[in-house]
Design a protein around this motif. Structure first.
Motif, PDB file in Angstrom:
ATOM      1  N   GLN A   1       1.016  -0.711  -0.015  1.00  0.00           N
ATOM      2  CA  GLN A   1      -0.141   0.083  -0.343  1.00  0.00           C
ATOM      3  C   GLN A   1       1.018   1.269   0.478  1.00  0.00           C
ATOM      4  O   GLN A   1       2.156   1.060   0.317  1.00  0.00           O
ATOM      5  CB  GLN A   1      -0.881  -0.050   1.355  1.00  0.00           C
TER       6      GLN A   1
ATOM      7  N   THR B   1       1.837  -4.823   3.032  1.00  0.00           N
ATOM      8  CA  THR B   1       0.438  -5.328   3.927  1.00  0.00           C
ATOM      9  C   THR B   1       0.616  -6.960   4.810  1.00  0.00           C
ATOM     10  O   THR B   1       1.570  -7.270   4.448  1.00  0.00           O
ATOM     11  CB  THR B   1      -0.672  -5.529   3.234  1.00  0.00           C
ATOM     12  N   GLN B   2      -0.431  -7.219   5.526  1.00  0.00           N
ATOM     13  CA  GLN B   2      -0.734  -8.313   6.057  1.00  0.00           C
ATOM     14  C   GLN B   2      -0.918  -9.674   4.751  1.00  0.00           C
ATOM     15  O   GLN B   2      -0.403 -10.579   5.256  1.00  0.00           O
ATOM     16  CB  GLN B   2      -1.218  -8.608   7.618  1.00  0.00           C
TER      17      GLN B   2
END
Length: 325
Positions: free
Chosen positions: A304, A313-314
């Motif tokens: 992101q 991100t996760q």
């Protein structure tokens, strides 16, 4: 990223559809262009100027060729970086014949002086050329033949408003759905004279990053793999083996994509990283990351953009973890 060779570009040209009925996907854009071209024929005039905006590889150049083919007029191709002065543009415009289609790829990269000349050419079909220098300089107005401009851009936001407003129609091309990419792969395999099983076509489609150009390129790599291994039909095993060889995973991520994700997750400890820093770390140009690599990773939710830079991100971390198992 896997870069095309000159021979591959020739094959890509053969795979291009030559009419809107052959064009797969982008249904709204195709219907809109159909209307514009049919109306131009009905009124016996050149089609309005057309702007095609969207990520690379979605068919902007192909659509420009179709506009020229459907109009029955020659297509003149150039690019924004090649037009670095108003003189370059004036020379090109003055050579156009009535009804010609002028295609300018990456139109947002034209010089400012050329852009300003293009305003008048698009509206009034004339250009003002300065002759001489100093106090004796004079402006001469030259009439040019009516033409249709098709501009393509991967960054429509960089186009100045006066230029963008002079296009009669702006089409925004979107990434393809897997079902459309299956059709692209199937059509291309027929053009190449090779047979591909349906599950193999599906596997290629899911690895094509929503982009027909990548789908065709991966198909050619699998075709080569099957030919070398004397496999008359492209099967799922052919696709999986070829993709493993070329380091393309189930989501279409290649070595460079995984390198970016790994750097963000480990070396930079999942903290935001500036674009220039990331470019230096992987040895790529910032423009390449921003325009070619990054959009897909953002689209699938793996990285992101934040005010402080790019951040994994996760979902991106989970993908890396799964890939290592």
């Amino acid at each position: 990223m896997i870069e095309p060779t000159s021979d591959e570009r020739e094959v890509e040209a053969k795979l291009r559809p030559t009419s809107l009925t052959e064009f797969v996907g982008q249904e709204k854009v195709v219907n809109q262009l159909n209307l514009i071209l049919d109306a131009a024929k009905l009124h016996n005039r050149a089609p309005d100027h057309i702007l095609l905006a969207g990520p690379p590889g979605l068919g902007k150049t192909t659509l420009a060729m179709i506009v020229a083919h459907d109009s029955g007029k020659p297509l003149r191709l150039t690019s924004g970086p090649a037009i670095q002065s108003s003189g370059d543009l004036a020379s090109m415009l003055s050579a156009l014949q009535s009804g010609d289609v002028l295609f300018i790829d990456e139109i947002h990269r034209m010089s400012r002086s050329a852009e300003e000349m293009l305003y008048l050419a698009m509206e009034d079909f004339r250009v003002d050329v300065m002759v001489g220098k100093g106090p004796g300089a004079a402006s001469i107005s030259l009439e040019i033949a009516p033409f249709t401009l098709v501009g393509a851009t991967t960054r429509s936001g960089m186009l100045p408003t006066p230029l963008r407003d002079r296009f009669g129609f702006t089409a925004f091309l979107e990434y393809y759905e897997p079902a459309d990419l299956v059709s692209v792969v199937t059509r291309a395999s027929q053009k190449l004279g090779i047979e591909i099983e349906s599950d193999a076509a599906n596997a290629l489609a899911t690895r094509s990053r929503g982009t027909p150009r990548i789908a065709n390129r991966l198909l050619r790599r699998v075709r080569d793999f099957a030919a070398v291994n004397r496999q008359p039909v492209i099967t799922m095993d052919s696709v999986l083996s070829a993709m493993e060889l070329f380091e393309v995973d189930a989501l279409g991520l290649d070595r460079v994509d995984r390198q970016i994700l790994t750097l963000l997750a480990t070396q930079f400890s999942a903290k935001p990283v500036g674009l220039s820093t990331l470019a230096v770390a992987i040895g790529e140009e910032p423009d390449t990351i921003e325009a070619v690599i990054e959009p897909y990773l953002i689209r699938i939710g793996f990285i992101q953009r934040t005010p402080r830079g790019r951040e994994i991100t996760q979902h991106g971390i989970a993908h890396l973890t799964q890939a290592k198992r």
